[in-house]
Write an enzyme that holds these catalytic residues in place. Structure first.
Site, PDB file in Angstrom:
ATOM      1  N   LYS A  71       6.650  -2.115   1.912  1.00  0.00           N
ATOM      2  CA  LYS A  71       5.185  -1.518   2.238  1.00  0.00           C
ATOM      3  C   LYS A  71       4.317  -2.245   2.361  1.00  0.00           C
ATOM      4  O   LYS A  71       3.001  -2.302   2.002  1.00  0.00           O
ATOM      5  CB  LYS A  71       5.109  -0.208   1.895  1.00  0.00           C
ATOM      6  CG  LYS A  71       4.064   1.032   2.458  1.00  0.00           C
ATOM      7  CD  LYS A  71       3.786   2.500   2.115  1.00  0.00           C
ATOM      8  CE  LYS A  71       3.763   3.509   3.191  1.00  0.00           C
ATOM      9  NZ  LYS A  71       3.377   3.370   4.732  1.00  0.00           N
TER      10      LYS A  71
ATOM     11  N   GLU B 253      12.539   2.570  13.750  1.00  0.00           N
ATOM     12  CA  GLU B 253      11.948   3.372  13.410  1.00  0.00           C
ATOM     13  C   GLU B 253      11.135   3.226  14.219  1.00  0.00           C
ATOM     14  O   GLU B 253      10.748   2.666  15.562  1.00  0.00           O
ATOM     15  CB  GLU B 253      11.943   3.262  11.988  1.00  0.00           C
ATOM     16  CG  GLU B 253      10.361   1.636  11.569  1.00  0.00           C
ATOM     17  CD  GLU B 253      10.307   1.953   9.840  1.00  0.00           C
ATOM     18  OE1 GLU B 253      10.423   2.690   9.329  1.00  0.00           O
ATOM     19  OE2 GLU B 253      10.104   0.615  10.117  1.00  0.00           O
TER      20      GLU B 253
ATOM     21  N   TYR C 159       0.458  -0.872  -0.138  1.00  0.00           N
ATOM     22  CA  TYR C 159       0.127  -0.312  -0.454  1.00  0.00           C
ATOM     23  C   TYR C 159       1.040   1.174   0.284  1.00  0.00           C
ATOM     24  O   TYR C 159       1.723   1.209   0.484  1.00  0.00           O
ATOM     25  CB  TYR C 159      -1.358  -0.506   0.989  1.00  0.00           C
ATOM     26  CG  TYR C 159       0.403   0.091   2.955  1.00  0.00           C
ATOM     27  CD1 TYR C 159       0.513  -1.172   3.087  1.00  0.00           C
ATOM     28  CD2 TYR C 159      -0.674   1.387   2.809  1.00  0.00           C
ATOM     29  CE1 TYR C 159       0.849  -0.907   4.409  1.00  0.00           C
ATOM     30  CE2 TYR C 159       0.172   1.611   4.085  1.00  0.00           C
ATOM     31  CZ  TYR C 159       0.403   0.628   5.403  1.00  0.00           C
ATOM     32  OH  TYR C 159       1.629   1.376   6.180  1.00  0.00           O
TER      33      TYR C 159
ATOM     34  N   LEU D 191      11.893   1.138   6.493  1.00  0.00           N
ATOM     35  CA  LEU D 191      10.590   1.886   5.223  1.00  0.00           C
ATOM     36  C   LEU D 191      11.812   2.847   5.479  1.00  0.00           C
ATOM     37  O   LEU D 191      11.783   3.536   6.209  1.00  0.00           O
ATOM     38  CB  LEU D 191       9.342   1.962   5.951  1.00  0.00           C
ATOM     39  CG  LEU D 191       8.730   2.435   4.254  1.00  0.00           C
ATOM     40  CD1 LEU D 191       8.340   1.125   3.384  1.00  0.00           C
ATOM     41  CD2 LEU D 191       7.255   3.237   5.158  1.00  0.00           C
TER      42      LEU D 191
HETATM   43  C1  LIG Z   1       6.889   1.899   9.341  1.00  0.00           C
HETATM   44  C2  LIG Z   1       6.448   3.107   8.402  1.00  0.00           C
HETATM   45  N1  LIG Z   1       8.376   3.440   8.510  1.00  0.00           N
HETATM   46  C3  LIG Z   1       8.079   5.190   7.975  1.00  0.00           C
HETATM   47  C4  LIG Z   1       7.096   6.048   7.423  1.00  0.00           C
HETATM   48  C5  LIG Z   1       7.328   7.424   7.155  1.00  0.00           C
HETATM   49  O1  LIG Z   1       6.977   6.323   5.742  1.00  0.00           O
HETATM   50  P1  LIG Z   1       6.197   8.013   4.819  1.00  0.00           P
HETATM   51  O2  LIG Z   1       7.341   9.272   4.606  1.00  0.00           O
HETATM   52  O3  LIG Z   1       6.922   7.534   3.471  1.00  0.00           O
HETATM   53  O4  LIG Z   1       5.036   8.284   4.549  1.00  0.00           O
HETATM   54  C6  LIG Z   1       5.832   4.453   7.513  1.00  0.00           C
HETATM   55  C7  LIG Z   1       4.628   5.472   7.076  1.00  0.00           C
HETATM   56  O5  LIG Z   1       3.365   4.900   7.252  1.00  0.00           O
HETATM   57  C8  LIG Z   1       5.157   3.969   8.246  1.00  0.00           C
HETATM   58  O6  LIG Z   1       4.455   3.125   8.143  1.00  0.00           O
END
Ligand SMILES: Cc1ncc(COP(=O)(O)O)c(C=O)c1O
Length: 291
Positions: free
Chosen positions: A149, A181, A35, A205
Site C-alpha cells: 500500500k 482491481e 499508508y 492490493l
Molecule cells: C488499489 C486499492 N485496491 C483495493 C483497496 C481496498 O482495500 P481495503 O478493503 O483494505 O480498503 C484499496 C483501498 O484503498 C485500494 O487503494
C-alpha cells in the site's frame, strides 16, 4: 468531512497544527512510504487487525523497520480515538515514511521512520450503497508490487480523475484486458451464482474488506473464484460490485455506459451488503431502509 484535533505523531499525541516536517522528508520527496485507511463506525475501528497486519507487510516489503509491535501500535490507535472522544462514523488515515534525511535515493542510515495518523468524520454513502455506481475501464499502468500500500499513487490518481471527468465513481483497471482491481477498491464479477475476482498476486492490493467478503461468502455458501475476469466477461455479467474501507460493498450498475443487470444492484451484492452491516455491527439495516 472534518478532522479531529488530536493526531498521532510518532508515538506522541499532539494537536494537528503542530505537525511539521523538514523539506527533506522521504514521503514528500520520493513517496518513500506506505499508508493505511481504516473505517470507523460509531467510534470503533472495523477490521483493525487486518489493517495493522497489512501495514506491517507493506513496511517489511519496502524494508522500513517499525519501532513498535502490532499490539503497541493498536493501543496507540485506540488511544487516538479516546483522546478525540470520537463516537461517530469516520476513518483513520495513517502513513509511515522512511524518515527525514538529506535527499538521496539510497536509504539513509540510522534514521527513524516518520509516522502520523489522524481521524476524521465520514458518514456512510447511503446513496451509492443503495443505487450503485457507474465506472469506466482504464489500462492498469502501475508497477508490479501493487500488494504494497505504497504512497506512490500517481497512476491511481490519474485513473480516478479520468473516471471523475466522465461523471463516474471509479475506474476498473485492466492489464491486456484482464481486470485487476479499481483505482482504490477491489472489484468482483458475478456470473451464474459465482463470484469472480483477481487472485491476490502482487498485481493487486489484498483489501481488508475483501478479506471480510471471503468470510461472508463461506457463511452464505456462495462460491468465490480467484480468477481474473476479462473486459469481455463484463458484457455478460449478472452483477458487478467493488469493495473498500470507505465504499464498503458498492454495486456497480454501469461500465463504460453499458448497464449491468438492467442498471440495478444484484441479489448477491445485496446479500454481501447485509453481511457487511452485520459484521461491522451497523445498526441501521440497509436493505430494510431501502424497501
Ligand atoms: C488499489 C486499492 N485496491 C483495493 C483497496 C481496498 O482495500 P481495503 O478493503 O483494505 O480498503 C484499496 C483501498 O484503498 C485500494 O487503494
Amino acid at each position: 468531512m472534518s478532522m479531529y484535533p488530536v493526531i498521532l505523531s510518532q508515538t506522541k499525541f499532539i494537536h494537528r497544527d503542530s505537525l511539521t516536517f523538514p523539506i527533506e522528508e522521504r514521503a514528500l520527496q520520493f513517496g518513500d512510504g506506505i499508508y493505511e485507511v481504516i473505517r470507523i463506525y460509531k467510534g470503533k475501528y472495523y477490521l483493525l487487525d487486518e489493517h495493522v497486519d497489512r501495514l506491517f507487510r507493506s513496511t517489511e516489503a519496502i524494508k522500513i523497520k517499525l519501532l513498535f509491535t502490532k499490539k503497541e501500535f493498536k493501543n496507540l490507535l485506540h488511544e487516538l480515538l479516546k483522546r478525540n472522544e470520537m463516537t461517530e462514523d469516520g476513518k483513520l488515515y495513517m502513513q509511515v515514511s522512511r524518515g527525514s534525511a538529506p535527499r538521496d535515493h539510497v536509504f539513509p542510515k540510522d534514521v527513524d521512520p516518520n509516522i502520523y495518523a489522524y481521524v476524521q468524520t465520514q458518514p456512510r454513502n447511503l446513496v451509492t450503497l443503495k443505487n450503485g455506481v457507474s465506472v469506466i475501464t482504464h489500462r492498469d499502468i502501475r508497477w508490479e508490487n501493487c500488494f504494497i500500500k505504497s504512497l506512490n499513487l500517481l497512476p491511481n490518481v490519474m485513473a480516478k480523475q479520468e473516471a471523475k471527468e466522465q461523471n463516474c465513481y471509479e475506474a476498473i483497471l485492466h492489464r491486456d484486458g484482464r481486470v485487476t482491481e479499481c483505482s482504490s477498491a477491489n472489484v468482483y464479477l458475478v456470473k451464474d451464482g459465482k463470484i469472480y475476482t483477481h487472485p491476490t498476486t502482487n498485481n493487486i492490493l489484498h483489501g481488508c474488506v475483501r478479506m471480510a467478503v471471503e468470510r461472508f461468502v463461506q457463511e452464505l455458501g456462495i462460491p468465490l473464484i480467484e480468477e481474473a475476469f476479462t473486459l469481455e466477461d463484463i458484457n455478460e455479467a449478472d452483477e458487478l460490485f467493488l469493495t473498500s474501507s470507505t465504499s464498503e460493498v458498492t454495486p456497480i450498475v454501469t461500465v463504460d455506459g453499458l448497464a449491468i443487470n438492467n442498471g440495478e444492484p444484484g441479489n448477491i451484492t445485496r446479500q454481501l451488503q447485509v453481511a457487511y452491516e452485520k459484521d461491522a455491527n451497523i445498526v441501521e439495516n440497509l436493505i430494510e431502509n431501502y424497501a
